[in-house]
Design a protein around this motif. Structure first.
Motif, PDB file in Angstrom:
ATOM      1  N   LEU A 126       1.106  -1.186  -0.344  1.00 13.83           N
ATOM      2  CA  LEU A 126      -0.078  -0.106  -0.021  1.00 13.83           C
ATOM      3  C   LEU A 126       0.626   1.270  -0.185  1.00 13.83           C
ATOM      4  O   LEU A 126       0.053   2.110  -0.526  1.00 13.83           O
ATOM      5  N   LYS A 127       1.694   1.108   0.571  1.00 14.16           N
ATOM      6  CA  LYS A 127       3.258   2.443   0.727  1.00 14.16           C
ATOM      7  C   LYS A 127       3.807   2.414  -0.346  1.00 14.16           C
ATOM      8  O   LYS A 127       3.954   3.835  -0.705  1.00 14.16           O
ATOM      9  N   THR A 128       3.825   1.682  -1.400  1.00 11.24           N
ATOM     10  CA  THR A 128       4.691   1.680  -2.547  1.00 11.24           C
ATOM     11  C   THR A 128       3.344   2.169  -3.557  1.00 11.24           C
ATOM     12  O   THR A 128       4.027   2.933  -4.374  1.00 11.24           O
ATOM     13  N   VAL A 129       2.241   2.014  -3.510  1.00  7.29           N
ATOM     14  CA  VAL A 129       1.720   2.381  -4.096  1.00  7.29           C
ATOM     15  C   VAL A 129       1.324   3.928  -4.138  1.00  7.29           C
ATOM     16  O   VAL A 129       1.091   4.548  -5.283  1.00  7.29           O
ATOM     17  N   GLU A 180       2.381  10.223  -5.724  1.00  7.35           N
ATOM     18  CA  GLU A 180       2.923  11.668  -4.975  1.00  7.35           C
ATOM     19  C   GLU A 180       3.505  12.727  -5.689  1.00  7.35           C
ATOM     20  O   GLU A 180       3.013  13.795  -5.742  1.00  7.35           O
ATOM     21  N   TRP A 181       4.771  12.023  -7.052  1.00 13.92           N
ATOM     22  CA  TRP A 181       5.183  13.026  -7.470  1.00 13.92           C
ATOM     23  C   TRP A 181       4.857  12.832  -8.852  1.00 13.92           C
ATOM     24  O   TRP A 181       5.361  13.558  -9.620  1.00 13.92           O
ATOM     25  N   GLN A 182       4.104  11.588  -9.639  1.00 14.14           N
ATOM     26  CA  GLN A 182       3.766  12.108 -10.606  1.00 14.14           C
ATOM     27  C   GLN A 182       2.210  11.913 -10.788  1.00 14.14           C
ATOM     28  O   GLN A 182       1.737  11.164 -10.287  1.00 14.14           O
ATOM     29  N   ASP A 183       1.531  11.407 -11.635  1.00 18.02           N
ATOM     30  CA  ASP A 183       0.278  11.049 -11.689  1.00 18.02           C
ATOM     31  C   ASP A 183      -0.443   9.904 -12.210  1.00 18.02           C
ATOM     32  O   ASP A 183      -1.225   9.036 -12.022  1.00 18.02           O
ATOM     33  N   ALA A 184       0.379   8.949 -12.977  1.00 16.49           N
ATOM     34  CA  ALA A 184       0.469   7.835 -14.152  1.00 16.49           C
ATOM     35  C   ALA A 184       0.198   6.912 -12.488  1.00 16.49           C
ATOM     36  O   ALA A 184       0.801   6.699 -12.031  1.00 16.49           O
ATOM     37  N   PRO A 185      -0.740   6.114 -12.888  1.00 18.24           N
ATOM     38  CA  PRO A 185      -0.700   5.407 -11.859  1.00 18.24           C
ATOM     39  C   PRO A 185       0.039   4.063 -12.093  1.00 18.24           C
ATOM     40  O   PRO A 185       0.994   4.238 -12.833  1.00 18.24           O
ATOM     41  N   ILE A 186       0.336   2.850 -10.855  1.00 18.13           N
ATOM     42  CA  ILE A 186       1.138   1.670 -10.414  1.00 18.13           C
ATOM     43  C   ILE A 186       0.831   0.957 -11.314  1.00 18.13           C
ATOM     44  O   ILE A 186      -0.317   0.666 -11.359  1.00 18.13           O
ATOM     45  N   ARG A 202      -5.074   0.759  -7.792  1.00 18.60           N
ATOM     46  CA  ARG A 202      -5.436   1.912  -7.891  1.00 18.60           C
ATOM     47  C   ARG A 202      -5.156   2.050  -6.095  1.00 18.60           C
ATOM     48  O   ARG A 202      -6.156   0.963  -5.355  1.00 18.60           O
ATOM     49  N   LEU A 203      -5.385   2.307  -4.457  1.00 25.19           N
ATOM     50  CA  LEU A 203      -6.149   2.669  -3.859  1.00 25.19           C
ATOM     51  C   LEU A 203      -7.259   2.847  -3.520  1.00 25.19           C
ATOM     52  O   LEU A 203      -7.832   3.836  -4.557  1.00 25.19           O
ATOM     53  N   THR A 204      -7.835   2.626  -3.031  1.00 24.93           N
ATOM     54  CA  THR A 204      -9.552   2.522  -2.198  1.00 24.93           C
ATOM     55  C   THR A 204      -8.922   3.745  -1.098  1.00 24.93           C
ATOM     56  O   THR A 204      -8.074   4.084  -0.646  1.00 24.93           O
ATOM     57  N   ASP A 205     -10.568   4.443  -0.748  1.00 26.68           N
ATOM     58  CA  ASP A 205     -10.258   5.267   0.082  1.00 26.68           C
ATOM     59  C   ASP A 205      -9.456   4.772   1.877  1.00 26.68           C
ATOM     60  O   ASP A 205      -9.479   5.136   2.706  1.00 26.68           O
ATOM     61  N   ALA A 206     -10.163   3.269   1.867  1.00 22.99           N
ATOM     62  CA  ALA A 206      -9.682   2.856   3.053  1.00 22.99           C
ATOM     63  C   ALA A 206      -8.250   2.765   3.183  1.00 22.99           C
ATOM     64  O   ALA A 206      -7.087   2.850   4.106  1.00 22.99           O
ATOM     65  N   GLY A 207      -8.216   2.218   1.800  1.00 15.81           N
ATOM     66  CA  GLY A 207      -6.613   2.033   1.061  1.00 15.81           C
ATOM     67  C   GLY A 207      -5.620   2.744   1.702  1.00 15.81           C
ATOM     68  O   GLY A 207      -4.338   3.309   2.280  1.00 15.81           O
ATOM     69  N   LEU A 208      -5.656   4.239   1.004  1.00 18.20           N
ATOM     70  CA  LEU A 208      -5.349   5.037   1.122  1.00 18.20           C
ATOM     71  C   LEU A 208      -5.078   5.828   2.335  1.00 18.20           C
ATOM     72  O   LEU A 208      -4.261   6.565   3.385  1.00 18.20           O
ATOM     73  N   ALA A 209      -5.617   5.400   3.335  1.00 18.79           N
ATOM     74  CA  ALA A 209      -5.777   6.200   5.073  1.00 18.79           C
ATOM     75  C   ALA A 209      -4.650   4.851   5.614  1.00 18.79           C
ATOM     76  O   ALA A 209      -4.138   5.123   6.022  1.00 18.79           O
ATOM     77  N   ARG A 210      -5.360   3.842   5.332  1.00 19.00           N
ATOM     78  CA  ARG A 210      -3.596   3.055   5.558  1.00 19.00           C
ATOM     79  C   ARG A 210      -2.539   3.454   5.344  1.00 19.00           C
ATOM     80  O   ARG A 210      -1.379   3.407   5.817  1.00 19.00           O
ATOM     81  N   ALA A 211      -2.010   3.829   3.810  1.00 13.33           N
ATOM     82  CA  ALA A 211      -1.300   4.070   3.099  1.00 13.33           C
ATOM     83  C   ALA A 211      -0.344   5.083   3.813  1.00 13.33           C
ATOM     84  O   ALA A 211       0.728   5.295   4.160  1.00 13.33           O
ATOM     85  N   LEU A 212      -1.881   6.307   3.924  1.00 17.77           N
ATOM     86  CA  LEU A 212      -0.711   7.628   5.202  1.00 17.77           C
ATOM     87  C   LEU A 212      -0.086   7.147   6.301  1.00 17.77           C
ATOM     88  O   LEU A 212       0.785   7.617   6.338  1.00 17.77           O
ATOM     89  N   SER A 213      -1.111   5.983   6.898  1.00 19.78           N
ATOM     90  CA  SER A 213      -0.446   5.832   8.440  1.00 19.78           C
ATOM     91  C   SER A 213       0.593   5.245   7.857  1.00 19.78           C
ATOM     92  O   SER A 213       1.567   5.514   8.932  1.00 19.78           O
ATOM     93  N   GLY A 233      -3.878  12.135   8.383  1.00 17.37           N
ATOM     94  CA  GLY A 233      -4.139  11.969   7.750  1.00 17.37           C
ATOM     95  C   GLY A 233      -3.665  12.774   6.293  1.00 17.37           C
ATOM     96  O   GLY A 233      -3.358  12.716   5.307  1.00 17.37           O
ATOM     97  N   ALA A 234      -3.901  14.102   6.743  1.00 22.07           N
ATOM     98  CA  ALA A 234      -3.728  15.377   5.857  1.00 22.07           C
ATOM     99  C   ALA A 234      -2.520  15.268   5.487  1.00 22.07           C
ATOM    100  O   ALA A 234      -1.015  15.329   6.635  1.00 22.07           O
ATOM    101  N   VAL A 235      -1.976  15.808   4.572  1.00 14.34           N
ATOM    102  CA  VAL A 235      -0.687  15.886   3.522  1.00 14.34           C
ATOM    103  C   VAL A 235      -0.426  17.076   2.904  1.00 14.34           C
ATOM    104  O   VAL A 235      -1.315  17.804   2.516  1.00 14.34           O
ATOM    105  N   GLU A 236       0.363  18.133   2.962  1.00 15.78           N
ATOM    106  CA  GLU A 236       1.156  19.476   3.132  1.00 15.78           C
ATOM    107  C   GLU A 236       1.219  19.330   1.449  1.00 15.78           C
ATOM    108  O   GLU A 236       2.403  19.140   1.660  1.00 15.78           O
ATOM    109  N   ARG A 237       1.239  19.474   0.659  1.00 20.10           N
ATOM    110  CA  ARG A 237       1.424  19.837  -0.951  1.00 20.10           C
ATOM    111  C   ARG A 237       2.304  20.754  -1.235  1.00 20.10           C
ATOM    112  O   ARG A 237       1.090  22.121  -1.110  1.00 20.10           O
TER     113      ARG A 237
END
Length: 210
Positions: free
Chosen positions: A10-13, A18-24, A62-73, A136-140
């Motif tokens: 999840l972290k790798t996805v 994070e720094w470009q738009d194309a999904p993995i 692609r990460l789902t909302d649940a996957g994104l929350a866990r990845a951010l953690s 889970g908020a990220v500054e960009r």
């Protein structure tokens, strides 16, 4: 799916986009993790069944909302630990990635919160990657890859990819670091106003402000 392996996926996805738009893609995921494509296929199926990623055969992951929350953690854990190792234990920025890969799976939430508080709630890790807050908020901020910046562009270094310790050491030796002002010239780049010879591959691992 409470496992270190799932967290690493999840972290790798997350990090890939994070720094470009194309999904993995699964093949890219296999390359980044150093795992056989067949093993990636099986794990992606399990992650999809758990509702953590969305994926169709031969398509992007692609990460789902649940996957994104866990990845951010997990990203928060990894980057706080890297920052802690540099500030408190004198690690160099090229030494912390592998150490954090181990520690992120072992420390408690209580210790993580204590580290965050002791460090003064840092927003970025030693490589310039944003540290998600506890919610889970990220500054960009707007950015551009150095390799894609036009001649005449000026900015400061926002982030340097941390995957290649040797390249990190070479960049440090050239005078480049997070926060340094950079200008793109016809002859190359200047750092802090002085011409600099960057190592091969540097332009593909450095992001500067847009």
């Amino acid at each position: 799916m409470a496992s270190p392996a799932a967290d690493d996926y999840l972290k790798t996805v997350y990090a890939h986009t994070e720094w470009q738009d194309a999904p993995i893609t699964p093949s890219q995921l296999a390359a980044k993790l150093g795992i056989a494509p067949s093993s990636v296929t099986e794990m992606v199926k399990k992650l999809a069944a758990a509702g953590l990623v969305s994926h169709v055969p031969y398509g992007a992951v692609r990460l789902t909302d649940a996957g994104l929350a866990r990845a951010l953690s997990m990203v928060r854990r990894h980057r706080l630990i890297e920052t802690w190792l540099v500030r408190e234990f004198g690690y160099a920025w090229d030494e912390v990635h592998d150490e954090a890969e181990v520690l992120e799976h072992t420390i408690s939430d209580r210790l993580l919160e204590g580290i965050d508080e002791r460090l003064g709630r840092p927003r970025f890790d030693p490589h310039g990657d944003a540290i998600p807050d506890a919610a889970g908020a990220v500054e960009r901020v707007p950015f551009v890859l150095l390799a894609e910046a036009p001649i005449g562009h000026t900015g400061h270094v926002l982030r340097v990819d941390d995957r290649d310790p040797e390249l990190l050491r070479a960049l440090e030796a050239s005078g480049l670091g997070v926060g340094h002002p950079v200008a793109v010239t016809a002859a190359g780049v200047t750092i802090d106003g002085a011409s600099a010879a960057l190592p091969e591959g540097a332009a593909d691992v450095v992001w500067i402000s847009a």
